[in-house]
Design a protein around this motif. Structure first.
Motif, PDB file in Angstrom:
ATOM      1  N   ALA A 107     -14.905  39.941 -23.080  1.00 47.85           N
ATOM      2  CA  ALA A 107     -14.678  39.939 -21.950  1.00 47.85           C
ATOM      3  C   ALA A 107     -14.298  39.330 -20.766  1.00 47.85           C
ATOM      4  N   ALA A 108     -14.968  37.915 -21.033  1.00 46.87           N
ATOM      5  CA  ALA A 108     -14.926  37.530 -20.289  1.00 46.87           C
ATOM      6  C   ALA A 108     -13.038  36.391 -20.267  1.00 46.87           C
ATOM      7  N   GLU A 109     -13.054  36.737 -21.622  1.00 45.86           N
ATOM      8  CA  GLU A 109     -11.538  35.644 -21.967  1.00 45.86           C
ATOM      9  C   GLU A 109     -10.493  36.864 -21.779  1.00 45.86           C
ATOM     10  N   LEU A 110     -11.148  37.992 -22.230  1.00 42.30           N
ATOM     11  CA  LEU A 110      -9.950  39.372 -22.027  1.00 42.30           C
ATOM     12  C   LEU A 110      -9.032  39.750 -20.891  1.00 42.30           C
ATOM     13  N   GLY A 111     -10.579  38.857 -19.963  1.00 37.29           N
ATOM     14  CA  GLY A 111     -10.698  39.471 -18.002  1.00 37.29           C
ATOM     15  C   GLY A 111     -10.904  40.596 -17.734  1.00 37.29           C
ATOM     16  N   ALA A 112     -12.006  41.235 -17.945  1.00 33.58           N
ATOM     17  CA  ALA A 112     -12.231  42.222 -17.930  1.00 33.58           C
ATOM     18  C   ALA A 112     -12.561  41.621 -16.311  1.00 33.58           C
ATOM     19  N   ALA A 113     -12.717  42.216 -15.143  1.00 38.08           N
ATOM     20  CA  ALA A 113     -12.693  42.249 -13.644  1.00 38.08           C
ATOM     21  C   ALA A 113     -14.454  42.283 -13.323  1.00 38.08           C
ATOM     22  N   ARG A 114     -15.033  43.056 -14.169  1.00 38.45           N
ATOM     23  CA  ARG A 114     -16.866  43.079 -14.052  1.00 38.45           C
ATOM     24  C   ARG A 114     -17.180  43.830 -15.657  1.00 38.45           C
ATOM     25  N   ILE A 115     -18.558  43.643 -15.628  1.00 39.23           N
ATOM     26  CA  ILE A 115     -19.389  44.138 -16.489  1.00 39.23           C
ATOM     27  C   ILE A 115     -20.180  44.816 -16.356  1.00 39.23           C
ATOM     28  N   GLN A 116     -20.312  45.892 -16.936  1.00 35.75           N
ATOM     29  CA  GLN A 116     -22.058  46.746 -16.247  1.00 35.75           C
ATOM     30  C   GLN A 116     -22.792  46.691 -17.767  1.00 35.75           C
ATOM     31  N   PRO A 117     -23.880  46.499 -18.180  1.00 34.56           N
ATOM     32  CA  PRO A 117     -24.388  46.895 -19.215  1.00 34.56           C
ATOM     33  C   PRO A 117     -24.982  47.725 -18.946  1.00 34.56           C
ATOM     34  N   LEU A 118     -25.382  49.332 -19.675  1.00 33.56           N
ATOM     35  CA  LEU A 118     -25.712  50.111 -19.855  1.00 33.56           C
ATOM     36  C   LEU A 118     -26.963  50.146 -20.982  1.00 33.56           C
ATOM     37  N   VAL A 119     -27.895  51.211 -20.447  1.00 34.99           N
ATOM     38  CA  VAL A 119     -29.254  51.567 -21.319  1.00 34.99           C
ATOM     39  C   VAL A 119     -29.157  53.289 -21.701  1.00 34.99           C
ATOM     40  N   THR A 120     -28.857  52.930 -22.804  1.00 37.28           N
ATOM     41  CA  THR A 120     -29.082  54.714 -22.946  1.00 37.28           C
ATOM     42  C   THR A 120     -29.860  54.641 -24.145  1.00 37.28           C
ATOM     43  N   HIS A 121     -29.988  56.200 -24.521  1.00 38.34           N
ATOM     44  CA  HIS A 121     -30.701  56.864 -25.040  1.00 38.34           C
ATOM     45  C   HIS A 121     -31.358  56.001 -26.565  1.00 38.34           C
ATOM     46  N   ARG A 122     -30.588  55.559 -27.473  1.00 41.19           N
ATOM     47  CA  ARG A 122     -29.973  54.702 -28.434  1.00 41.19           C
ATOM     48  C   ARG A 122     -30.193  53.350 -29.116  1.00 41.19           C
ATOM     49  N   CYS A 123     -30.217  53.127 -27.609  1.00 40.64           N
ATOM     50  CA  CYS A 123     -30.207  51.348 -27.398  1.00 40.64           C
ATOM     51  C   CYS A 123     -31.472  50.805 -28.383  1.00 40.64           C
ATOM     52  N   VAL A 124     -30.811  49.789 -29.444  1.00 34.54           N
ATOM     53  CA  VAL A 124     -32.183  48.789 -29.541  1.00 34.54           C
ATOM     54  C   VAL A 124     -32.198  47.245 -29.034  1.00 34.54           C
ATOM     55  N   ALA A 125     -32.105  47.874 -27.820  1.00 34.27           N
ATOM     56  CA  ALA A 125     -32.165  47.202 -26.616  1.00 34.27           C
ATOM     57  C   ALA A 125     -31.908  47.746 -24.916  1.00 34.27           C
ATOM     58  N   ASP A 126     -32.896  47.144 -23.829  1.00 28.37           N
ATOM     59  CA  ASP A 126     -33.105  47.223 -22.874  1.00 28.37           C
ATOM     60  C   ASP A 126     -33.514  46.910 -22.232  1.00 28.37           C
ATOM     61  N   LYS A 127     -33.140  45.583 -21.893  1.00 26.04           N
ATOM     62  CA  LYS A 127     -33.261  44.473 -21.175  1.00 26.04           C
ATOM     63  C   LYS A 127     -32.044  43.338 -20.863  1.00 26.04           C
ATOM     64  N   LEU A 128     -31.865  42.658 -20.351  1.00 26.88           N
ATOM     65  CA  LEU A 128     -30.555  42.078 -20.432  1.00 26.88           C
ATOM     66  C   LEU A 128     -31.281  40.508 -20.181  1.00 26.88           C
ATOM     67  N   ASN A 129     -30.779  38.867 -19.977  1.00 28.28           N
ATOM     68  CA  ASN A 129     -31.641  38.074 -19.129  1.00 28.28           C
ATOM     69  C   ASN A 129     -30.756  37.702 -18.500  1.00 28.28           C
ATOM     70  N   LEU A 130     -30.610  37.942 -17.542  1.00 21.53           N
ATOM     71  CA  LEU A 130     -29.300  37.779 -16.883  1.00 21.53           C
ATOM     72  C   LEU A 130     -28.428  36.101 -16.143  1.00 21.53           C
ATOM     73  N   ASP A 131     -29.339  35.399 -16.301  1.00 16.58           N
ATOM     74  CA  ASP A 131     -29.390  34.155 -16.058  1.00 16.58           C
ATOM     75  C   ASP A 131     -28.114  33.782 -17.494  1.00 16.58           C
ATOM     76  N   ARG A 132     -29.453  33.719 -18.634  1.00 13.26           N
ATOM     77  CA  ARG A 132     -28.463  33.675 -19.862  1.00 13.26           C
ATOM     78  C   ARG A 132     -27.375  34.408 -19.947  1.00 13.26           C
ATOM     79  N   ALA A 133     -26.806  35.492 -19.334  1.00 14.75           N
ATOM     80  CA  ALA A 133     -25.681  35.798 -19.867  1.00 14.75           C
ATOM     81  C   ALA A 133     -24.584  35.544 -18.257  1.00 14.75           C
ATOM     82  N   ARG A 134     -24.885  35.017 -17.512  1.00 11.69           N
ATOM     83  CA  ARG A 134     -23.710  34.386 -16.965  1.00 11.69           C
ATOM     84  C   ARG A 134     -24.021  33.589 -16.806  1.00 11.69           C
ATOM     85  N   THR A 135     -24.137  32.203 -17.773  1.00 12.17           N
ATOM     86  CA  THR A 135     -24.037  31.043 -18.413  1.00 12.17           C
ATOM     87  C   THR A 135     -23.031  31.456 -20.021  1.00 12.17           C
TER      88      THR A 135
END
Length: 247
Positions: A107-135
């Protein structure tokens, strides 16, 4: 006659730093970035480093002083203004860590202006390390010579996203049960856009109904094959960017 050295040097390291950067200004770099420049790239006074601040663009800076843990750089000149970024949001459901890392990177390479992660009923993950993700986002942008970073927001639940959805922004919904062909929908729609992609198990019936009830939602199909979450996010983002004229 000897060849004129390339300017800026092609081997110059590239980093995103806090801004704003200004003509004839200075920049102090320490911490992990300082370690990278001093111990990995082994820069010395006089070397050129390319700096981006996600505000004013890309700058050439010259190392003025290099200590054991930090460097001072003098800003030499602005090379490029901050790139124009299409008004496109990627709203991907959280996936397993390695797969979601791939979504963030591309998404960073392709040019997305904003990334909004979501939590849905069938997600296997429900948390995101924002500092690591921004890195991860920053490193991808540095490697691809981008001058802009995607905005990354904290994960939110799908119902909250739909409740707060801004009027006038088309929400393309990658629905495995079918919809309008993605290319046709992307070409027809005008104005701000976003792409909603589900988790490994897809959306459940209640979620699908809630999404389709949103006035700005546009269900789309990405073809005859069921795509994994990361593939759908990357492929659809690529298609939207190409049709929007960003390529």
């Amino acid at each position: 006659m000897p060849a004129t050295p390339a300017w800026p040097p092609k081997s110059a390291p590239r980093l995103f730093v806090p801004g704003p950067l200004i003509d004839n200004g200075h920049c102090v770099i320490d911490g992990q970035q300082g370690h990278y420049l001093l111990r990995v790239m082994r820069v010395v006074p006089g070397d050129i480093v390319i700096l981006c601040d996600d505000m004013t663009g890309e700058w050439a800076a010259r190392v003025a002083t290099a200590g054991k843990r930090e460097l001072t750089l003098d800003i030499v000149e602005r090379l490029r203004a901050r790139e124009a970024v299409p008004d496109f949001w990627l709203c991907p459901a959280l996936l397993k860590k390695d797969r979601f890392d791939l979504v963030l990177e591309k998404a960073a390479e392709l040019g997305a202006a904003r990334i909004q992660p979501l939590v849905t009923h069938r997600c296997v993950a429900d948390k995101l390390n924002l500092d690591r993700a921004r890195t991860l986002l920053t490193e991808a942008a540095e490697q691809c010579a981008r001058t802009a970073l995607p905005e990354l927001t904290a994960p939110t639940k799908l119902d909250r996203l739909l409740k707060d959805w801004p009027t006038g922004r088309t929400l393309f919904f990658a629905d495995e049960l079918g919809g309008e062909q993605a290319a046709k929908a992307f070409t027809r729609a005008k104005g701000p856009a976003a792409l909603l992609v589900g988790p490994e198990g897809g959306f459940d019936d209640a979620e699908r109904e809630a999404i389709r009830s949103l006035a700005d939602a546009c269900p789309i199909t990405l073809g005859p094959r069921i795509l994994r979450g990361e593939t759908a996010a990357i492929a659809a983002t690529s298609l939207w960017m190409g049709l929007a004229g960003d390529w």
